[in-house]
Design an enzyme around this catalytic site. Structure first.
Site, PDB file in Angstrom:
ATOM      1  N   THR A  98       0.832  -1.214   0.000  1.00 30.73           N
ATOM      2  CA  THR A  98       0.000   0.000   0.000  1.00 30.73           C
ATOM      3  C   THR A  98       0.856   1.251   0.000  1.00 30.73           C
ATOM      4  O   THR A  98       0.455   2.291  -0.524  1.00 30.73           O
ATOM      5  CB  THR A  98      -0.947  -0.022   1.216  1.00 30.73           C
TER       6      THR A  98
ATOM      7  N   TYR B  18      -8.142   1.203  -3.967  1.00 24.59           N
ATOM      8  CA  TYR B  18      -6.822   1.447  -4.549  1.00 24.59           C
ATOM      9  C   TYR B  18      -6.205   0.119  -4.924  1.00 24.59           C
ATOM     10  O   TYR B  18      -6.705  -0.934  -4.547  1.00 24.59           O
ATOM     11  CB  TYR B  18      -5.918   2.190  -3.551  1.00 24.59           C
TER      12      TYR B  18
ATOM     13  N   THR C   8       1.635  -4.211   4.293  1.00 30.20           N
ATOM     14  CA  THR C   8       1.526  -4.471   5.732  1.00 30.20           C
ATOM     15  C   THR C   8       0.953  -5.854   6.053  1.00 30.20           C
ATOM     16  O   THR C   8       1.140  -6.353   7.160  1.00 30.20           O
ATOM     17  CB  THR C   8       0.644  -3.396   6.407  1.00 30.20           C
ATOM     18  N   ASP C   9       0.257  -6.473   5.081  1.00 28.14           N
ATOM     19  CA  ASP C   9      -0.451  -7.725   5.391  1.00 28.14           C
ATOM     20  C   ASP C   9       0.485  -8.837   5.863  1.00 28.14           C
ATOM     21  O   ASP C   9       0.157  -9.586   6.787  1.00 28.14           O
ATOM     22  CB  ASP C   9      -1.253  -8.200   4.165  1.00 28.14           C
TER      23      ASP C   9
ATOM     24  N   LYS D 182       0.321  -7.487  12.854  1.00 26.06           N
ATOM     25  CA  LYS D 182      -0.735  -6.590  12.378  1.00 26.06           C
ATOM     26  C   LYS D 182      -2.016  -6.968  13.104  1.00 26.06           C
ATOM     27  O   LYS D 182      -2.432  -8.123  13.055  1.00 26.06           O
ATOM     28  CB  LYS D 182      -0.889  -6.731  10.859  1.00 26.06           C
TER      29      LYS D 182
ATOM     30  N   GLU E 107      -1.515 -29.146  28.950  1.00 28.46           N
ATOM     31  CA  GLU E 107      -2.762 -29.902  28.762  1.00 28.46           C
ATOM     32  C   GLU E 107      -2.576 -31.017  27.737  1.00 28.46           C
ATOM     33  O   GLU E 107      -3.407 -31.903  27.622  1.00 28.46           O
ATOM     34  CB  GLU E 107      -3.869 -28.953  28.278  1.00 28.46           C
TER      35      GLU E 107
HETATM   36  C1  SIN Z   1      -1.042  -2.877   2.897  1.00 29.34           C
HETATM   37  O1  SIN Z   1       0.071  -2.713   2.433  1.00 29.34           O
HETATM   38  O2  SIN Z   1      -1.434  -2.193   3.857  1.00 29.34           O
HETATM   39  C2  SIN Z   1      -2.020  -3.885   2.407  1.00 29.34           C
HETATM   40  C3  SIN Z   1      -1.651  -4.507   1.126  1.00 29.34           C
HETATM   41  C4  SIN Z   1      -0.352  -5.260   1.181  1.00 29.34           C
HETATM   42  O3  SIN Z   1      -0.055  -5.877   2.200  1.00 29.34           O
HETATM   43  O4  SIN Z   1       0.367  -5.227   0.197  1.00 29.34           O
END
Ligand code: SIN
Length: 354
Positions: free
Chosen positions: A40, A53, A119-120, A192, A311
């Site tokens: 992103t 986007y 970020t994923d 995340k 457990e």
């Molecule tokens: C992001 O970057 O926030 C989402 C999409 C990705 O991980 O490329």
């Protein structure tokens, strides 16, 4: 006359020293290479106010030209490694990235590295690099939650902060870092936690290592889990297949059985509570383990540790536990461990040490 000559000499000398200091300052700037992978932070949308986007559209030179202030912090070089949304991140790109970083540090062409990344799956890449980059120079991952075309986009500030963190000598020897939303995290602990919020990155068990404010990073903690011993991926072109199975009420053994039939080398079980499973999934996991597939118990709770022989009788079943690693990071460590050994005791030791 003598006095005038002395004053003149002093003036010329001072100007020379000032010029030298200025030159030395620019020479003394750390060399930071920015490796771009998409995400992103390089995303573009049609509108500044609408959410839609596409990730991974904007190339590295455009990204860098949007933040000219980075050149006050470091001598910058940019390189495009991939141009993907991080949902498509894979072992091939991880190996390419890690090999490239080791090469850059080995030939001493940078003092620190920043990686722009979606970020994923940023946390998985960060942990993979933490385990495979052989040098203790700063490596900092950064991303954005809003695309570069959005109003109030977060990518430019995050990139500036990441370069600042990378250029800071205090960042040396801290393992791979993630700099997001004015916080610095350890690669091993960060995750995340929110689908769309800017403060999505958290370290649920231990908190961030440092805070970024007013162009400075202040560190408060350091992880003890960054062993000098790393996994050597120099010759690797792939990694053993490890998949994740999610635990839930009334789950059937179908998923585990399918993975056994697919000949995977490892299964990370994202169990309930302390990595628990119901009777039918337990049987399927036991049978997988007996067939030579390494089963690692992790959890779906989002924080906390999996405790050995609590457990579940891990010794009898031949299972290992993922300690406090989440399932996706347990998978990374299990793949790298299986590249070296099938010995369960050694693999368990890795989970307690890395
Ligand atoms: C992001 O970057 O926030 C989402 C999409 C990705 O991980 O490329």
């Amino acid at each position: 006359m003598k006095k005038i000559v002395s004053i003149l000499f002093l003036f010329v000398f001072t100007v020379q020293i000032q010029a030298q200091t200025k030159n030395n300052t620019s020479v003394a700037l750390p060399r930071v290479t920015i490796l771009a992978t998409g995400g992103t932070i390089a995303g573009a949308g049609e509108s500044a106010t609408k959410a839609a986007y596409t990730a991974g559209k904007v190339p590295i030179d455009i990204l860098l030209s949007a933040v000219p202030q980075i050149h006050d912090l470091a001598k910058i070089k940019g390189e495009q490694i991939a141009q993907i949304g991080s949902q498509d991140m894979n072992v091939e790109v991880w190996l390419k990235l890690s090999k490239r970083i080791n090469e850059i540090f080995k030939e001493n062409s940078a003092d620190a590295i920043v990686i722009t990344h979606g970020t994923d799956t940023q946390e998985e890449t960060a942990y993979f690099l933490d385990l495979t980059v052989m040098f203790d120079k700063p490596v900092v991952l950064v991303g954005a939650m809003r695309p570069s075309t959005a109003m109030s986009q977060d990518g430019n500030k995050n990139l500036l902060d990441a370069v600042m963190v990378a250029a800071d000598p205090k960042s040396q020897g801290k393992g791979v870092l993630v700099a997001m939303n004015e916080l610095v995290f350890d690669a091993r602990d960060v995750t995340k936690t929110n689908t769309t919020g800017l403060s999505t990155f958290q370290s649920r068990n231990f908190g961030p290592l440092g805070l970024i404010y007013d162009g400075k990073v202040n560190y408060y903690y350091q992880s003890l889990r960054n062993p000098a011993k790393k996994f050597d991926i120099t010759k690797a072109t792939s990694l053993p297949q490890v998949e994740i199975v999610y635990g839930y009420a009334d789950a059937s053994p179908v998923m585990v059985d399918a993975l056994v039939n697919a000949n995977v080398k490892g299964i990370v079980y994202a169990g309930m509570g302390n990595g628990n499973f119901n009777a039918s999934v337990g049987k399927a996991l036991e049978s997988a383990s007996k067939k030579g597939i390494t089963v690692c118990r992790s959890n779906r709770a989002g924080s906390g540790r999996i405790t050995l022989l609590n457990e579940v009788d891990d010794a009898a079943l031949g299972f290992v536990v993922g300690d406090d690693l989440n399932p996706q990071k347990s998978r990374v460590l299990l793949m790298l461990s299986l590249m070296q050994t099938n010995d369960r005791a050694t693999i368990q030791k890795n989970f307690f040490e890395y």
